[in-house]
Design an enzyme around this catalytic site. Structure first.
Site, PDB file in Angstrom:
ATOM      1  CG  HIS A 142      -1.810   1.225   1.259  1.00 39.78           C
ATOM      2  ND1 HIS A 142      -3.061   1.247   0.681  1.00 39.78           N
ATOM      3  CD2 HIS A 142      -1.611   2.467   1.783  1.00 39.78           C
ATOM      4  CE1 HIS A 142      -3.608   2.437   0.857  1.00 39.78           C
ATOM      5  NE2 HIS A 142      -2.748   3.194   1.514  1.00 39.78           N
ATOM      6  CB  CYS A 143       2.004   3.445  -2.651  1.00 38.61           C
ATOM      7  SG  CYS A 143       3.115   4.846  -2.903  1.00 38.61           S
ATOM      8  CB  ALA A 144       1.622   6.448   2.439  1.00 43.84           C
TER       9      ALA A 144
END
Length: 392
Positions: free
Chosen positions: A189-191
């Protein structure tokens, strides 16, 4: 001289923080101040801040801090996306304000006023594509197609149901605890994107990283050419040699030229240092993900394969040791045989060397096929869409 020392200290502190944050947990830094800085950045600073909030505000402050932490770290939110837009906007504005007055210059044409804007615009477009595209979400409407397209290998993926989504989990899928959904071929999951990186948007994510690396290199080269042009236009070398009598050699002129640049164009040099640090980080990140893509492996799968191979080796080594012990006990019960030659014993292969090599990755189908899998995800192909329409 104050500006020069400020720039030197800024560069050293930036390098120390980056190395400590990225490499502080490495065994080589164990017990050093770099490991302590890494611990402080990743855990200690927040822990001390939490204690301070509890001391000043009590339990209400602690609960409020935990609520903010839950929103910022455990739930989808646009905070980091806004920070990205702020960083790229502020950097481009600083370059435009401080350096566009020198374009066109001796080494740089006026067209770079427009190409730089287009380069940044393309980067933002890739950012939006990655952020708002479907990463390959698995739901009740498409789970049957994904199950047929990605069968279980019964090695690292076996038939099971997602306890949260309450649907079967196709092979090569992972549940994202932040987005609360299952994603196929999920890397992480890429912030920065406020989105998962999975089957359908890995191509945009890779293009985003590569393009921003190229933007950084473009910015560094363009600013270097601007500074070189200013040296030429203002005849700094000629003035130093003709009027101040400095010897015309690199060793004598370089320190004076650097000092002049730091005094006159410190903003450009600070931006170049910033772009250089960011480009190194992007290059490392892009290299790691390129390796995963070229082997058709996700971040999650790479850990699973390592665990599987480690377990397989331990099992085989245990079997080989048991067989060797059994053979040695059998020899003790037999009649004494002639002693085996030392040379023959030395060159004889170990039982452990005869173990079968476990295949590392069954999804690695060759360089070109792996690239095609990333560039054209299976769920976007005509065969998958036709199958989906028939079942619908």
């Amino acid at each position: 001289m104050g500006v020069q020392w400020l720039l030197v200290c800024h560069g050293l502190v930036t390098l120390l923080v980056v190395v400590s944050f990225l490499c502080g947990q490495w065994p080589i830094f164990q017990g050093t101040f770099i490991q302590r800085i890494h611990f402080f950045i990743t855990f200690g600073a927040y822990d001390y801040f939490g204690r301070f909030v509890h001391f000043v505000c009590g339990s209400r402050g602690t609960n409020a801090l935990l609520s903010v932490e839950n929103y910022c770290c455990d739930r989808p939110n646009p905070i980091i996306q806004l920070i990205y837009l702020l960083i790229i906007g502020a950097t481009y504005y600083s370059i435009a304000k401080s350096s566009f007055i020198y374009i066109p210059g001796y080494y740089l044409g006026g067209v770079h006023r427009y190409t730089s804007f287009l380069a940044v615009g393309m980067g933002i477009l890739l950012f939006l594509l990655t952020s708002f595209s479907d990463p390959g979400v698995v739901n009740s409407a498409n789970v049957s197609q994904y199950l047929s397209a990605y069968p279980y290998d019964n090695i690292i993926f076996s038939e099971k149901e997602c306890s949260t989504c309450k649907i079967p989990k196709p092979a090569r899928s992972k549940h994202c605890s932040i987005c609360n959904r299952c994603v196929l071929l999920m890397h992480h999951h890429c912030a920065w994107m406020n989105n998962c990186i999975g089957e359908r948007n890995t191509r945009y994510f890779m293009a985003f990283i590569l393009w921003h690396f190229l933007i950084c290199i473009y910015g560094i080269v363009a600013l270097a050419l601007i500074l070189a042009g200013r040296l030429k236009e203002l005849q700094v070398i000629h003035i130093l040699t003709a009027y101040y009598g400095i010897e015309k050699s690199f060793r004598k002129l370089a320190p004076l030229v650097v000092q002049w640049l730091l005094n006159a164009y410190n903003t450009q040099i600070l931006i170049m240092v910033f772009l250089a640090v960011v480009s190194l980080l992007l290059a490392g990140f892009f290299t790691y993900h390129t390796k995963l893509c070229l082997t058709n492996t996700t971040t999650n799968e790479s850990f699973k394969w390592r665990e599987h191979l480690s377990w397989q080796r331990k099992v085989k080594e245990a079997k080989a040791s048991a067989e060797a012990l059994k053979a040695s006990l059998g020899e003790l019960n037999q009649e004494r045989k002639p002693q085996e030659s030392k040379w023959k014993t030395f060159f004889r292969r170990s039982r452990l060397e005869e173990l079968d090599v476990v295949k590392n990755n069954i999804y690695d189908r060759g360089f070109l096929h792996n690239i095609y899998e990333v560039a054209v995800p299976f769920s976007t192909r005509r065969s998958f869409l036709l199958n989906k329409s028939k079942s619908g």
